[in-house]
Scaffold this active site. Structure first.
Site, PDB file in Angstrom:
ATOM      1  N   LYS A  16       2.376  -3.368   7.286  1.00  0.00           N
ATOM      2  CA  LYS A  16       2.550  -3.569   5.842  1.00  0.00           C
ATOM      3  C   LYS A  16       3.998  -3.256   5.439  1.00  0.00           C
ATOM      4  O   LYS A  16       4.579  -3.944   4.601  1.00  0.00           O
ATOM      5  CB  LYS A  16       1.575  -2.683   5.050  1.00  0.00           C
ATOM      6  CG  LYS A  16       0.109  -3.050   5.212  1.00  0.00           C
ATOM      7  CD  LYS A  16      -0.268  -4.408   4.634  1.00  0.00           C
ATOM      8  CE  LYS A  16      -0.263  -4.459   3.134  1.00  0.00           C
ATOM      9  NZ  LYS A  16      -0.767  -5.784   2.640  1.00  0.00           N
ATOM     10  N   THR A  76       0.822  -1.204   0.000  1.00  0.00           N
ATOM     11  CA  THR A  76       0.000   0.000   0.000  1.00  0.00           C
ATOM     12  C   THR A  76       0.861   1.262   0.000  1.00  0.00           C
ATOM     13  O   THR A  76       1.997   1.239   0.493  1.00  0.00           O
ATOM     14  CB  THR A  76      -0.902   0.005   1.262  1.00  0.00           C
ATOM     15  OG1 THR A  76      -1.468   1.285   1.429  1.00  0.00           O
ATOM     16  CG2 THR A  76      -0.123  -0.336   2.529  1.00  0.00           C
ATOM     17  N   ASP A  77       0.283   2.358  -0.496  1.00  0.00           N
ATOM     18  CA  ASP A  77       1.012   3.634  -0.459  1.00  0.00           C
ATOM     19  C   ASP A  77       1.203   4.144   0.975  1.00  0.00           C
ATOM     20  O   ASP A  77       2.048   4.998   1.232  1.00  0.00           O
ATOM     21  CB  ASP A  77       0.301   4.699  -1.314  1.00  0.00           C
ATOM     22  CG  ASP A  77      -1.123   5.005  -0.877  1.00  0.00           C
ATOM     23  OD1 ASP A  77      -1.623   4.366   0.069  1.00  0.00           O
ATOM     24  OD2 ASP A  77      -1.754   5.892  -1.505  1.00  0.00           O
ATOM     25  N   GLU A  78       0.421   3.585   1.925  1.00  0.00           N
ATOM     26  CA  GLU A  78       0.513   4.088   3.302  1.00  0.00           C
ATOM     27  C   GLU A  78       1.880   3.821   3.929  1.00  0.00           C
ATOM     28  O   GLU A  78       2.224   4.438   4.936  1.00  0.00           O
ATOM     29  CB  GLU A  78      -0.576   3.464   4.179  1.00  0.00           C
ATOM     30  CG  GLU A  78      -1.950   3.830   3.711  1.00  0.00           C
ATOM     31  CD  GLU A  78      -3.043   3.677   4.766  1.00  0.00           C
ATOM     32  OE1 GLU A  78      -2.734   3.539   5.947  1.00  0.00           O
ATOM     33  OE2 GLU A  78      -4.209   3.707   4.361  1.00  0.00           O
ATOM     34  N   TYR A 102      -1.324  -0.361  11.250  1.00  0.00           N
ATOM     35  CA  TYR A 102      -1.591  -1.041   9.973  1.00  0.00           C
ATOM     36  C   TYR A 102      -0.441  -0.804   8.993  1.00  0.00           C
ATOM     37  O   TYR A 102       0.151  -1.754   8.451  1.00  0.00           O
ATOM     38  CB  TYR A 102      -2.910  -0.544   9.358  1.00  0.00           C
ATOM     39  CG  TYR A 102      -3.035  -0.853   7.885  1.00  0.00           C
ATOM     40  CD1 TYR A 102      -3.223  -2.159   7.436  1.00  0.00           C
ATOM     41  CD2 TYR A 102      -2.947   0.167   6.923  1.00  0.00           C
ATOM     42  CE1 TYR A 102      -3.317  -2.455   6.077  1.00  0.00           C
ATOM     43  CE2 TYR A 102      -3.031  -0.116   5.573  1.00  0.00           C
ATOM     44  CZ  TYR A 102      -3.217  -1.428   5.149  1.00  0.00           C
ATOM     45  OH  TYR A 102      -3.300  -1.710   3.806  1.00  0.00           O
TER      46      TYR A 102
HETATM   47  P1  NAD Z   1     -10.151  -6.691   3.000  1.00  0.00           P
HETATM   48  O1  NAD Z   1     -10.047  -6.397   4.457  1.00  0.00           O
HETATM   49  O2  NAD Z   1     -11.391  -6.371   2.269  1.00  0.00           O
HETATM   50  O3  NAD Z   1      -9.872  -8.245   2.756  1.00  0.00           O
HETATM   51  C1  NAD Z   1      -8.866  -8.949   3.437  1.00  0.00           C
HETATM   52  C2  NAD Z   1      -9.123 -10.448   3.238  1.00  0.00           C
HETATM   53  O4  NAD Z   1      -8.058 -11.164   3.874  1.00  0.00           O
HETATM   54  C3  NAD Z   1     -10.429 -10.940   3.881  1.00  0.00           C
HETATM   55  O5  NAD Z   1     -11.118 -11.778   2.990  1.00  0.00           O
HETATM   56  C4  NAD Z   1      -9.961 -11.711   5.111  1.00  0.00           C
HETATM   57  O6  NAD Z   1     -10.835 -12.755   5.500  1.00  0.00           O
HETATM   58  C5  NAD Z   1      -8.620 -12.241   4.637  1.00  0.00           C
HETATM   59  N1  NAD Z   1      -7.703 -12.554   5.735  1.00  0.00           N
HETATM   60  C6  NAD Z   1      -7.423 -11.787   6.819  1.00  0.00           C
HETATM   61  N2  NAD Z   1      -6.558 -12.442   7.624  1.00  0.00           N
HETATM   62  C7  NAD Z   1      -6.265 -13.623   7.016  1.00  0.00           C
HETATM   63  C8  NAD Z   1      -5.417 -14.714   7.353  1.00  0.00           C
HETATM   64  N3  NAD Z   1      -4.688 -14.729   8.477  1.00  0.00           N
HETATM   65  N4  NAD Z   1      -5.367 -15.753   6.497  1.00  0.00           N
HETATM   66  C9  NAD Z   1      -6.108 -15.786   5.362  1.00  0.00           C
HETATM   67  N5  NAD Z   1      -6.928 -14.778   5.014  1.00  0.00           N
HETATM   68  C10 NAD Z   1      -7.000 -13.705   5.823  1.00  0.00           C
HETATM   69  O7  NAD Z   1      -8.891  -5.987   2.346  1.00  0.00           O
HETATM   70  P2  NAD Z   1      -8.750  -5.300   0.911  1.00  0.00           P
HETATM   71  O8  NAD Z   1      -9.177  -3.906   0.996  1.00  0.00           O
HETATM   72  O9  NAD Z   1      -9.308  -6.208  -0.109  1.00  0.00           O
HETATM   73  O10 NAD Z   1      -7.156  -5.292   0.777  1.00  0.00           O
HETATM   74  C11 NAD Z   1      -6.462  -6.398   0.210  1.00  0.00           C
HETATM   75  C12 NAD Z   1      -4.976  -6.111   0.243  1.00  0.00           C
HETATM   76  O11 NAD Z   1      -4.708  -4.930  -0.503  1.00  0.00           O
HETATM   77  C13 NAD Z   1      -4.423  -5.867   1.643  1.00  0.00           C
HETATM   78  O12 NAD Z   1      -3.175  -6.485   1.726  1.00  0.00           O
HETATM   79  C14 NAD Z   1      -4.284  -4.354   1.719  1.00  0.00           C
HETATM   80  O13 NAD Z   1      -3.235  -4.000   2.582  1.00  0.00           O
HETATM   81  C15 NAD Z   1      -3.970  -3.999   0.282  1.00  0.00           C
HETATM   82  N6  NAD Z   1      -4.395  -2.663  -0.191  1.00  0.00           N
HETATM   83  C16 NAD Z   1      -5.674  -2.243   0.007  1.00  0.00           C
HETATM   84  C17 NAD Z   1      -6.066  -1.008  -0.498  1.00  0.00           C
HETATM   85  C18 NAD Z   1      -7.489  -0.497  -0.333  1.00  0.00           C
HETATM   86  O14 NAD Z   1      -7.754   0.659  -0.650  1.00  0.00           O
HETATM   87  N7  NAD Z   1      -8.430  -1.293   0.119  1.00  0.00           N
HETATM   88  C19 NAD Z   1      -5.150  -0.202  -1.189  1.00  0.00           C
HETATM   89  C20 NAD Z   1      -3.847  -0.664  -1.352  1.00  0.00           C
HETATM   90  C21 NAD Z   1      -3.492  -1.906  -0.855  1.00  0.00           C
HETATM   91  O1  DAU Z   2      -4.028   4.095   0.713  1.00  0.00           O
HETATM   92  C1  DAU Z   2      -4.317   2.735   0.680  1.00  0.00           C
HETATM   93  C2  DAU Z   2      -5.079   2.345   1.922  1.00  0.00           C
HETATM   94  O2  DAU Z   2      -6.379   2.885   1.799  1.00  0.00           O
HETATM   95  C3  DAU Z   2      -5.136   0.843   2.165  1.00  0.00           C
HETATM   96  O3  DAU Z   2      -3.834   0.376   2.407  1.00  0.00           O
HETATM   97  C4  DAU Z   2      -6.044   0.506   3.354  1.00  0.00           C
HETATM   98  O4  DAU Z   2      -6.173  -0.896   3.493  1.00  0.00           O
HETATM   99  C5  DAU Z   2      -7.393   1.130   3.105  1.00  0.00           C
HETATM  100  O5  DAU Z   2      -8.232   0.886   4.224  1.00  0.00           O
HETATM  101  C6  DAU Z   2      -7.270   2.633   2.861  1.00  0.00           C
HETATM  102  O6  DAU Z   2      -6.856   3.314   4.057  1.00  0.00           O
HETATM  103  P1  DAU Z   2      -7.486   4.732   4.488  1.00  0.00           P
HETATM  104  O7  DAU Z   2      -7.292   4.889   5.944  1.00  0.00           O
HETATM  105  O8  DAU Z   2      -7.022   5.813   3.590  1.00  0.00           O
HETATM  106  O9  DAU Z   2      -9.038   4.419   4.110  1.00  0.00           O
HETATM  107  P2  DAU Z   2     -10.402   4.715   4.855  1.00  0.00           P
HETATM  108  O10 DAU Z   2     -11.484   4.336   3.920  1.00  0.00           O
HETATM  109  O11 DAU Z   2     -10.435   4.139   6.230  1.00  0.00           O
HETATM  110  O12 DAU Z   2     -10.397   6.295   5.004  1.00  0.00           O
HETATM  111  C7  DAU Z   2     -10.276   7.170   3.884  1.00  0.00           C
HETATM  112  C8  DAU Z   2     -10.237   8.596   4.402  1.00  0.00           C
HETATM  113  O13 DAU Z   2     -11.523   8.920   4.964  1.00  0.00           O
HETATM  114  C9  DAU Z   2      -9.232   8.825   5.532  1.00  0.00           C
HETATM  115  O14 DAU Z   2      -8.668  10.127   5.411  1.00  0.00           O
HETATM  116  C10 DAU Z   2     -10.064   8.754   6.794  1.00  0.00           C
HETATM  117  C11 DAU Z   2     -11.396   9.312   6.344  1.00  0.00           C
HETATM  118  N1  DAU Z   2     -12.569   8.763   7.065  1.00  0.00           N
HETATM  119  C12 DAU Z   2     -12.725   7.408   7.101  1.00  0.00           C
HETATM  120  C13 DAU Z   2     -13.799   6.847   7.774  1.00  0.00           C
HETATM  121  C14 DAU Z   2     -13.958   5.352   7.847  1.00  0.00           C
HETATM  122  C15 DAU Z   2     -13.503   9.619   7.641  1.00  0.00           C
HETATM  123  O15 DAU Z   2     -13.357  10.856   7.580  1.00  0.00           O
HETATM  124  N2  DAU Z   2     -14.564   9.064   8.291  1.00  0.00           N
HETATM  125  C16 DAU Z   2     -14.748   7.716   8.400  1.00  0.00           C
HETATM  126  O16 DAU Z   2     -15.741   7.288   9.041  1.00  0.00           O
END
Ligand code: NAD
Ligand code: DAU
Length: 352
Positions: free
Chosen positions: A165, A135-137, A161
């Site tokens: 990562k 992730t970019d985080e 988190y």
């Molecule tokens: P998500 O939380 O929707 O899904 C995570 C999945 O992993 C779930 O199905 C969960 O059951 C499974 N899981 C958790 N722990 C596990 C374990 N110990 N063994 C097997 N399975 C397990 O997450 P997402 O948003 O789909 O993100 C997927 C990946 O992409 C993550 O690695 C996250 O860091 C990365 N990512 C997410 C975003 C975003 O915006 N959502 C952006 C960049 C990178």
């Molecule tokens: O940048 C990639 C990441 O994006 C992934 O690695 C993470 O898995 C994914 O959860 C996401 O992280 P963020 O923290 O950026 O996403 P989130 O949807 O939780 O929040 C997006 C923005 O909105 C952040 O600035 C926090 C704000 N927010 C979020 C929630 C849930 C609010 O203001 N109110 C809220 O209730």
């Protein structure tokens, strides 16, 4: 036939990735291993049950024996590691599972794949590849006037988190540096699209609009995220899996930075005009800021543009409408995921 092990395939991005791959109708078989935590949902994969190119096993990636068995049983040659605890807010409340799955789970996958794929010192079976979905985080936060993150930006994670990562990324790098293990890392910005669990910002806004519930904005709503439609992310990951240079990192993003308040207003306006004119900006409520809240993320994706010829296909203006429409059409799915655990979580998190 390639045998791709997708971990975390019942989550948001993993399930979109599996559909993307199977729809491409290539010579691939997908083995989805998922622990089915609160975020994993087999409903996300409905319709694939009978597909001969799709296998599901309920497995925790921290379970060495189970991971080894699956790797051997299905002759896995590619691993795409999506499995993670992914929600920043939950990591602030309790980082324990983030350390287990995101760090320890990654090390277990690397170790078992290394053992099974090795054919000589620092040599691996032809066609084997491990992709760490990061992730970019991990880069930390940008100021308004700073240049976007490149692959060379030093790691500076702030939340438990993102620290977990970044630790996993360091392990992947160590396996490449030390053993020449065939791995790549992708670092993507915020995704949005179908099947995202409504603890995350965009589906939370849509769900609250539908229920006429207040929409919590952390701080003053000026934090910036760089949004990418999930299918574009899936395509980029697949390109890295097929053609990425071993040992390399690829940033993924589409130059689409928006403040949180812009996102909320955009969704409210659409809902007001197309769903129910009683949905309006009065739903917006400012709440206590997230601890350590990163100000801004912005990805420089030039490397993947140039080297792998990837560019995002979905403009935000289209993608957000497609996403809202998907949630409107799939309210039964939404109702199922917001009942039970989610409701308790929501009430603990937001006292509004
Ligand atoms: P998500 O939380 O929707 O899904 C995570 C999945 O992993 C779930 O199905 C969960 O059951 C499974 N899981 C958790 N722990 C596990 C374990 N110990 N063994 C097997 N399975 C397990 O997450 P997402 O948003 O789909 O993100 C997927 C990946 O992409 C993550 O690695 C996250 O860091 C990365 N990512 C997410 C975003 C975003 O915006 N959502 C952006 C960049 C990178
Ligand atoms: O940048 C990639 C990441 O994006 C992934 O690695 C993470 O898995 C994914 O959860 C996401 O992280 P963020 O923290 O950026 O996403 P989130 O949807 O939780 O929040 C997006 C923005 O909105 C952040 O600035 C926090 C704000 N927010 C979020 C929630 C849930 C609010 O203001 N109110 C809220 O209730």
């Amino acid at each position: 036939m390639k045998n791709i092990l997708v971990t975390g395939g019942a989550g948001f991005i993993g399930s979109n990735f599996i559909r993307y791959i199977l729809n491409k109708n290539e010579e691939v078989r997908v083995i989805n291993v998922d622990k089915l935590t609160y975020a994993g949902n087999l409903e996300n994969l409905k319709g694939l049950e009978g597909n001969p190119r799709y296998i599901f096993e309920k497995i925790d990636i921290c379970n060495k024996q189970a991971v080894k068995r699956v790797m051997e049983d299905y002759n896995v040659d590619t691993i795409i590691n999506f499995a993670a605890e992914s929600h920043v807010d939950r990591s602030i409340v309790d980082p324990t599972e983030f350390i287990n799955t995101n760090i320890k789970g990654t090390q277990i996958l690397l170790d078992i794949a290394k053992k099974i794929w090795t054919i000589g010192e620092d040599k691996y079976k032809e066609g084997t590849r491990y992709v760490q979905v990061s992730t970019d985080e991990v880069y930390g936060s940008l100021e308004q006037d700073e240049k976007c993150f490149t692959e060379k930006t030093p790691l500076n994670p702030h939340s438990p988190y993102s620290a977990s990562k970044a630790s996993a990324d360091m392990l992947v790098k160590a396996y490449y540096d030390t053993y020449k293990f065939p791995a790549c890392i992708t670092r993507c910005s915020n995704n949005y699209g179908p099947y995202q669990f409504p603890e995350k910002f965009i589906p939370l806004i849509i769900n609250n609009c539908l229920k006429h519930k207040l929409i919590p904005i952390y701080g003053d709503g000026s934090n910036i995220r760089d949004w990418l439609y999930v299918e574009d992310h899936c395509e980029a990951i697949y390109k890295v899996a097929l053609k990425g240079k071993i040992g390399d990192i690829y940033n993924i993003g589409g130059h689409n930075e928006r403040t949180n308040i812009q996102i909320v207003k955009k969704i409210i306006n659409y809902m007001h005009d197309n769903v129910d004119d009683s949905i309006n900006e009065k739903l917006i409520t400012y709440v206590k800021d997230r601890k350590g809240h990163d100000k801004r993320y912005g990805i420089n994706p030039e490397k993947i543009f140039k080297e792998l010829n990837w560019i995002p296909k979905t403009q935000f203006e289209d993608g957000i409408v497609q996403t809202i429409k998907w949630y409107l059409k799939n309210q039964e799915w939404l109702e199922n995921v917001v009942s039970g655990e989610y409701e308790k979580y929501y009430n603990r998190m937001y006292k509004i």
